[in-house]
Design an enzyme around this catalytic site. Sequence first.
Site, PDB file in Angstrom:
ATOM      1  N   ASN A 162       0.734  -1.118   0.128  1.00  0.00           N
ATOM      2  CA  ASN A 162       0.120   0.244  -0.283  1.00  0.00           C
ATOM      3  C   ASN A 162       0.673   1.402  -0.271  1.00  0.00           C
ATOM      4  OD1 ASN A 162       0.312  -0.884   2.899  1.00  0.00           O
ATOM      5  ND2 ASN A 162      -0.773   0.495   3.471  1.00  0.00           N
ATOM      6  N   GLU A 259       3.443  -5.555  12.266  1.00  0.00           N
ATOM      7  CA  GLU A 259       2.370  -4.479  11.955  1.00  0.00           C
ATOM      8  C   GLU A 259       1.543  -5.298  11.215  1.00  0.00           C
ATOM      9  OE1 GLU A 259       3.145  -2.023  13.664  1.00  0.00           O
ATOM     10  OE2 GLU A 259       4.698  -1.773  14.363  1.00  0.00           O
ATOM     11  N   CYS A 293      -3.484   1.353   5.873  1.00  0.00           N
ATOM     12  CA  CYS A 293      -3.505   1.132   7.248  1.00  0.00           C
ATOM     13  C   CYS A 293      -4.196   1.347   8.598  1.00  0.00           C
ATOM     14  CB  CYS A 293      -2.604   0.486   7.914  1.00  0.00           C
ATOM     15  SG  CYS A 293      -0.751   1.140   8.090  1.00  0.00           S
ATOM     16  N   GLU A 472       7.207   0.508  16.734  1.00  0.00           N
ATOM     17  CA  GLU A 472       8.635   1.002  15.446  1.00  0.00           C
ATOM     18  C   GLU A 472       8.076   2.634  15.037  1.00  0.00           C
ATOM     19  OE1 GLU A 472       6.562  -0.575  11.416  1.00  0.00           O
ATOM     20  OE2 GLU A 472       8.784  -1.299  11.032  1.00  0.00           O
TER      21      GLU A 472
HETATM   22  P1  NAD Z   1      -0.050  -9.162   2.783  1.00  0.00           P
HETATM   23  O1  NAD Z   1       0.413  -9.654   4.257  1.00  0.00           O
HETATM   24  O2  NAD Z   1      -0.219 -10.486   1.895  1.00  0.00           O
HETATM   25  O3  NAD Z   1       1.660  -9.279   2.196  1.00  0.00           O
HETATM   26  C1  NAD Z   1       2.615  -8.782   3.268  1.00  0.00           C
HETATM   27  C2  NAD Z   1       3.934  -9.106   2.238  1.00  0.00           C
HETATM   28  O4  NAD Z   1       4.365 -10.060   3.263  1.00  0.00           O
HETATM   29  C3  NAD Z   1       4.130  -9.135   0.994  1.00  0.00           C
HETATM   30  O5  NAD Z   1       5.449  -9.437   0.568  1.00  0.00           O
HETATM   31  C4  NAD Z   1       4.401 -10.654   0.637  1.00  0.00           C
HETATM   32  O6  NAD Z   1       5.085 -10.751  -0.208  1.00  0.00           O
HETATM   33  C5  NAD Z   1       4.595 -11.523   2.101  1.00  0.00           C
HETATM   34  N1  NAD Z   1       4.210 -12.506   2.596  1.00  0.00           N
HETATM   35  C6  NAD Z   1       3.018 -13.338   2.638  1.00  0.00           C
HETATM   36  N2  NAD Z   1       3.266 -14.041   3.041  1.00  0.00           N
HETATM   37  C7  NAD Z   1       4.069 -14.347   3.491  1.00  0.00           C
HETATM   38  C8  NAD Z   1       4.613 -15.671   4.621  1.00  0.00           C
HETATM   39  N3  NAD Z   1       3.743 -16.757   4.169  1.00  0.00           N
HETATM   40  N4  NAD Z   1       6.182 -15.371   5.211  1.00  0.00           N
HETATM   41  C9  NAD Z   1       5.971 -13.878   4.717  1.00  0.00           C
HETATM   42  N5  NAD Z   1       6.365 -13.261   3.733  1.00  0.00           N
HETATM   43  C10 NAD Z   1       4.886 -13.202   3.651  1.00  0.00           C
HETATM   44  O7  NAD Z   1      -0.131  -7.937   3.139  1.00  0.00           O
HETATM   45  P2  NAD Z   1      -0.449  -7.485   1.769  1.00  0.00           P
HETATM   46  O8  NAD Z   1      -2.057  -7.113   1.167  1.00  0.00           O
HETATM   47  O9  NAD Z   1       1.335  -7.019   1.406  1.00  0.00           O
HETATM   48  O10 NAD Z   1      -0.776  -5.613   2.783  1.00  0.00           O
HETATM   49  C11 NAD Z   1      -1.793  -5.438   3.323  1.00  0.00           C
HETATM   50  C12 NAD Z   1      -2.105  -5.482   5.126  1.00  0.00           C
HETATM   51  O11 NAD Z   1      -0.828  -4.715   5.145  1.00  0.00           O
HETATM   52  C13 NAD Z   1      -3.046  -4.846   5.225  1.00  0.00           C
HETATM   53  O12 NAD Z   1      -3.569  -6.104   5.842  1.00  0.00           O
HETATM   54  C14 NAD Z   1      -2.863  -3.812   6.025  1.00  0.00           C
HETATM   55  O13 NAD Z   1      -3.882  -3.431   7.221  1.00  0.00           O
HETATM   56  C15 NAD Z   1      -1.012  -4.202   6.807  1.00  0.00           C
HETATM   57  N6  NAD Z   1      -0.989  -2.576   6.405  1.00  0.00           N
HETATM   58  C16 NAD Z   1       0.049  -2.704   8.510  1.00  0.00           C
HETATM   59  C17 NAD Z   1       0.656  -1.615   8.602  1.00  0.00           C
HETATM   60  C18 NAD Z   1       0.903  -1.699  10.113  1.00  0.00           C
HETATM   61  O14 NAD Z   1       1.773  -0.233  10.041  1.00  0.00           O
HETATM   62  N7  NAD Z   1      -0.163  -1.924  10.906  1.00  0.00           N
HETATM   63  C19 NAD Z   1       0.948  -0.739   7.318  1.00  0.00           C
HETATM   64  C20 NAD Z   1       0.515  -0.770   6.523  1.00  0.00           C
HETATM   65  C21 NAD Z   1      -0.283  -1.521   5.965  1.00  0.00           C
END
Ligand code: NAD
Length: 492
Positions: A162, A259, A293, A472
């Site tokens: 995002n 996060e 997020c 963080e």
């Molecule tokens: P996602 O969990 O699908 O992917 C995030 C990252 O993790 C990607 O690089 C993905 O390739 C990797 N990944 C996926 N499976 C994995 C595994 N088994 N082991 C290790 N890495 C793996 O999330 P997304 O769809 O890319 O992002 C959206 C989500 O992120 C939303 O839920 C949003 O709320 C959250 N988000 C949180 C914050 C925060 O600061 N809390 C900030 C931004 C986004």
Amino acid sequence: MQGHFLYYKFALMEKILNYIDGKLVDPIGGKYIENFEPATGKIYSMIPDSDERDVELAVESASKAFPAWSTLSKEKRSALILKVVEEIENNLDEFALAESRDNGKPVWLARRVDIPRAAKNFRFFATGILHFASESHSMEKTAINYTLRSPIGVAACISPWNLPLYLFTWKIAPALAVGNCVVAKPSEITPMTAYKLAEICAKILPPGVLNIIHGYGHKVGSALTSHPKVPVISFTGGTKTGADIARVAAPMFKKLSLELGGKNPNVIFADCDFEKALSRTLDSSFDNQGQICLCGSRIFVEKPIYEKFKKAFVERVAAMKVGNPYDENSRLGALVSKQHMEKVLSYIELAKEEGGTILTGGKQVRIDGEYKDGWYVEPTVIEGLAYNCRTNMEEVFGPLVTIMPFETEEEVLLYANATEYGLASTIWTENLTRAHRMANEIHSGIVWINCWLLRDLRTPFGGVKNSGVGREGGFEAMKFFTEPKNVCISLS
Ligand code: NAD
């Protein structure tokens, strides 16, 4: 003939490369994933489909670089990281365009927010390290304790789609500044600016200090998080992925920062500064197509101003322009992927089934011409839902908000705290006592009062409940990426 055409098409396409041991390289398996441009829905570049062999090389290279990088003076580490900042700033427009093309966000937003913040992340930690000190604890005349804080080794940094470069650098910067070497994995949905960062770093950082591996989470991400030579993991992404990573990391006793998702409440009291609350709630609902997020997706408005607020809000939302991200007048660009667009649309259907009324929006937007196959959704406002229905409990992460009235503080606290998430919340009131009382009672790691997304990078950033573990930002991040060791000296 067709094969020849395909070969020609892919040969012309920009190919993203891994960054390992200071070099930009193809994945060992030679396989690539298609990368889509959300604005047009078309493939425009190729991403390495890396696997555990690429991860192995990267971890090896980072381990090899660690002794020299971790013992380099902090002034020298700082100076090298500041050169990276300079290069990002010199190439602001190119980075902003790349981010927008990869993610679908308006290019003005990437130019104003994402890329400057990526540079700021590096600058903040490159200078922060010069002020980072450890603690000492005196036991009067008996003994003195001091704490050593050492870099840990190879850190895994994994980020979502995002805010691609913004969140990627938010992790890499503190990890590198305190002296770790890093193997980082950007989202496979938005890899382009991480690649551009690699092109810069290849000219500045010693080989192996930073490695960037592209590919799927279940291949690259899991090979990285389960690697025995990676003792520390910083992850931002979905709650389910965070749980998967925790399952792998916990028995290996890795240090973990997670996060995760959010479903943030906006609480608007009748005594708020109406215009300010209205205009910032529009931003917190629909900036980046609602894919932050920290976006507030549940709007609770105190009864005396409910109708007035709703009317003004809906009017302003209906006037927001959804358009191609390269048009400076587009308020909202495209959603990041077809799959994500379908998820958002399915939640709009769910909201209707749950008894919600669409006040504005609710549909996919079709733009004529070359953007006709892009992934656009109208900013959508829904009324009439129960506070604890699925639409109000589950993270949608798109341009969809719900709005409902409340009468008392107790009632709105029940609503606000009802989800399994607890990342951020926003409270609008001119009553100081109430503001403090609400901040104390609301379950979230971050509370904004009469503002939203106002960020001081020194403050602890993170969520409670299913929104994550750890914080963080500022010295919290530098502490996370170091291992404390207490030394106790007897004075007798
Ligand atoms: P996602 O969990 O699908 O992917 C995030 C990252 O993790 C990607 O690089 C993905 O390739 C990797 N990944 C996926 N499976 C994995 C595994 N088994 N082991 C290790 N890495 C793996 O999330 P997304 O769809 O890319 O992002 C959206 C989500 O992120 C939303 O839920 C949003 O709320 C959250 N988000 C949180 C914050 C925060 O600061 N809390 C900030 C931004 C986004």
